[in-house]
Design a protein around this motif. Structure first.
Motif, PDB file in Angstrom:
ATOM      1  N   TYR A 186       0.817   3.856  -3.012  1.00  0.00           N
ATOM      2  CA  TYR A 186      -0.132   4.916  -3.297  1.00  0.00           C
ATOM      3  C   TYR A 186       0.556   6.271  -3.176  1.00  0.00           C
ATOM      4  CZ  TYR A 186      -4.028   1.649  -3.256  1.00  0.00           C
ATOM      5  OH  TYR A 186      -4.892   0.622  -3.549  1.00  0.00           O
ATOM      6  N   THR A 187       1.016   6.775  -4.317  1.00  0.00           N
ATOM      7  CA  THR A 187       1.596   8.105  -4.352  1.00  0.00           C
ATOM      8  C   THR A 187       0.490   9.137  -4.194  1.00  0.00           C
ATOM      9  OG1 THR A 187       1.333   8.242  -6.738  1.00  0.00           O
ATOM     10  CG2 THR A 187       3.390   7.279  -5.921  1.00  0.00           C
ATOM     11  N   LYS A 188       0.865  10.388  -4.118  1.00  0.00           N
ATOM     12  CA  LYS A 188      -0.127  11.447  -3.953  1.00  0.00           C
ATOM     13  C   LYS A 188      -1.129  11.420  -5.099  1.00  0.00           C
ATOM     14  CE  LYS A 188      -0.618  16.409  -3.133  1.00  0.00           C
ATOM     15  NZ  LYS A 188       0.106  17.703  -2.943  1.00  0.00           N
ATOM     16  N   LYS A 246     -13.558   5.440  -0.817  1.00  0.00           N
ATOM     17  CA  LYS A 246     -12.346   6.011  -1.393  1.00  0.00           C
ATOM     18  C   LYS A 246     -11.271   6.179  -0.324  1.00  0.00           C
ATOM     19  CE  LYS A 246     -14.398   6.803  -5.392  1.00  0.00           C
ATOM     20  NZ  LYS A 246     -13.997   6.124  -6.641  1.00  0.00           N
ATOM     21  N   LEU A 247     -10.039   6.247  -0.775  1.00  0.00           N
ATOM     22  CA  LEU A 247      -8.914   6.458   0.147  1.00  0.00           C
ATOM     23  C   LEU A 247      -8.803   7.929   0.511  1.00  0.00           C
ATOM     24  CD1 LEU A 247      -6.390   5.445   1.636  1.00  0.00           C
ATOM     25  CD2 LEU A 247      -5.122   5.719  -0.508  1.00  0.00           C
ATOM     26  N   ASN A 274      -7.269   8.475  -6.896  1.00  0.00           N
ATOM     27  CA  ASN A 274      -8.131   7.555  -7.625  1.00  0.00           C
ATOM     28  C   ASN A 274      -8.305   6.205  -6.930  1.00  0.00           C
ATOM     29  OD1 ASN A 274      -8.383   9.405  -9.842  1.00  0.00           O
ATOM     30  ND2 ASN A 274      -6.311   8.831 -10.449  1.00  0.00           N
ATOM     31  N   ALA A 275      -7.727   6.061  -5.741  1.00  0.00           N
ATOM     32  CA  ALA A 275      -7.755   4.768  -5.062  1.00  0.00           C
ATOM     33  C   ALA A 275      -9.117   4.517  -4.429  1.00  0.00           C
ATOM     34  CB  ALA A 275      -6.664   4.711  -4.000  1.00  0.00           C
ATOM     35  N   ALA A 316      -1.790   8.788  -7.185  1.00  0.00           N
ATOM     36  CA  ALA A 316      -2.533   7.528  -7.188  1.00  0.00           C
ATOM     37  C   ALA A 316      -3.592   7.506  -6.092  1.00  0.00           C
ATOM     38  CB  ALA A 316      -1.574   6.358  -7.012  1.00  0.00           C
ATOM     39  N   LYS A 317      -3.321   8.176  -4.983  1.00  0.00           N
ATOM     40  CA  LYS A 317      -4.269   8.194  -3.868  1.00  0.00           C
ATOM     41  C   LYS A 317      -5.603   8.815  -4.271  1.00  0.00           C
ATOM     42  CE  LYS A 317      -4.219  11.125  -0.417  1.00  0.00           C
ATOM     43  NZ  LYS A 317      -3.876  11.894   0.802  1.00  0.00           N
ATOM     44  N   LEU A 341       0.806  -1.217   0.000  1.00  0.00           N
ATOM     45  CA  LEU A 341       0.000   0.000   0.000  1.00  0.00           C
ATOM     46  C   LEU A 341       0.841   1.270   0.000  1.00  0.00           C
ATOM     47  CD1 LEU A 341      -2.846  -1.048   2.445  1.00  0.00           C
ATOM     48  CD2 LEU A 341      -2.732  -1.264  -0.026  1.00  0.00           C
ATOM     49  N   ASP A 342       2.130   1.142   0.277  1.00  0.00           N
ATOM     50  CA  ASP A 342       2.997   2.319   0.196  1.00  0.00           C
ATOM     51  C   ASP A 342       3.124   2.814  -1.236  1.00  0.00           C
ATOM     52  OD1 ASP A 342       3.441   2.408   2.905  1.00  0.00           O
ATOM     53  OD2 ASP A 342       5.313   1.270   2.823  1.00  0.00           O
ATOM     54  N   ILE A 358      -8.638  -4.287  -2.403  1.00  0.00           N
ATOM     55  CA  ILE A 358      -8.106  -3.246  -3.282  1.00  0.00           C
ATOM     56  C   ILE A 358      -8.923  -3.240  -4.578  1.00  0.00           C
ATOM     57  CG2 ILE A 358      -6.120  -2.469  -4.616  1.00  0.00           C
ATOM     58  CD1 ILE A 358      -4.333  -3.759  -2.493  1.00  0.00           C
TER      59      ILE A 358
END
Length: 269
Positions: A147-149, A188-189, A154-155, A151-152, A144-145, A224
């Motif tokens: 998830y960049t800024k 959503k994340l 749209n997660a 990518a987050k 889960l690391d 996920i």
């Protein structure tokens, strides 16, 4: 989210630690039907079979069921139902005493009930195998690391559980909807690796647009996207009405994966 006990005296959510309370049911979701037959409703019991509380969880093999640590801690025995809907008469299906399968609970060795959100992971080893078409999958180490800024933004996740469909403050608790039905939502994340979540939790949305989790959803999976990979288990909520955001305990950290594979690896695919 951290469970509500089956007994009325423990029905109110306890505010613990981060100003949070262990989680409960899917809110603003839809019935899951046959979507996730690997997700089951569990009732923790004493050694003599007295029901304690209910939670949700996921089969990751025919005999290994993953849930939250606060769902297994203090329990001696577990009964599990995999029917998508126990309504309208759960008692006719044995609830809360005799499920489709029973099992033995285990709790993360570093779990502390006073700070449950830090190592909120539990396992139930079933007495008999349960065969389904697909099992939940554990994530890769620190997956889960990724998830960049960007990518987050749209997660999203698929949250599944048997918790409350609606929860209200104590004065209006008679309006709660607590059908024992497997529900699904797609939160959503909101936060990951922040000062609030630390490196052990996720904070997901919980609103009318995306849905979320509530009491009884504790231990249920947050897959996920539309995969079978379990990012984490439903762990805590930030208010008693199950609104705003929901907390998920990540299972991609070394202490979690090392414990699972070391203790139960011979039961996994």
């Amino acid at each position: 989210m951290r469970h509500k006990a089956l007994v009325a005296a423990a029905a109110a959510l306890l505010l613990i630690g981060l100003g949070s309370a262990p989680a409960q049911a899917i809110t603003d979701g839809v019935p899951d039907g046959d979507g996730h037959p690997n997700v089951g409703l569990m009732v923790a019991q004493t050694e003599d079979g007295t029901p304690l509380w209910r939670c949700s969880g996921t089969l990751i093999s025919p005999t290994v069921y993953i849930t939250a640590g606060h769902c297994t801690f203090g329990a001696e025995h577990v009964e599990i139902w995999f029917q998508s809907d126990l309504e309208p008469t759960p008692a006719a299906l044995g609830y809360p005493f005799t499920g489709q399968v029973s099992g033995t609970p285990y709790t993360h060795p570093q779990y502390d009930d006073a700070a449950f959100y830090l190592y909120d992971l539990g396992i139930v080893v079933l007495d008999e195998p349960v065969v389904v078409a697909e099992y939940g999958e554990l994530p890769a180490l620190n997956q889960l690391d990724g998830y960049t800024k960007q990518a987050k933004k749209n997660a999203w996740f698929t949250a599944v559980g048997y918790g409350l469909q609606k929860s209200f403050p104590d004065a209006a608790s008679w309006k709660d909807q607590a059908y024992k039905t497997r529900m699904v939502s797609t939160p959503k994340l909101n936060q990951i690796n922040t000062g609030f979540t630390g490196d052990a939790s996720l904070l997901l949305s919980n609103n009318a647009h995306t849905g979320g989790t509530c009491s009884g959803d504790s231990g249920g999976p947050n897959f996920i996207g539309d995969t079978n990979v379990i990012a984490g288990v439903t762990s805590f909520g930030l208010n008693s009405a199950c609104a705003g955001t929901g907390g998920v305990y990540r299972v991609d950290r070394a202490d979690d994966l090392d414990w699972i594979y070391a203790e139960f690896g011979d039961l996994l695919p």
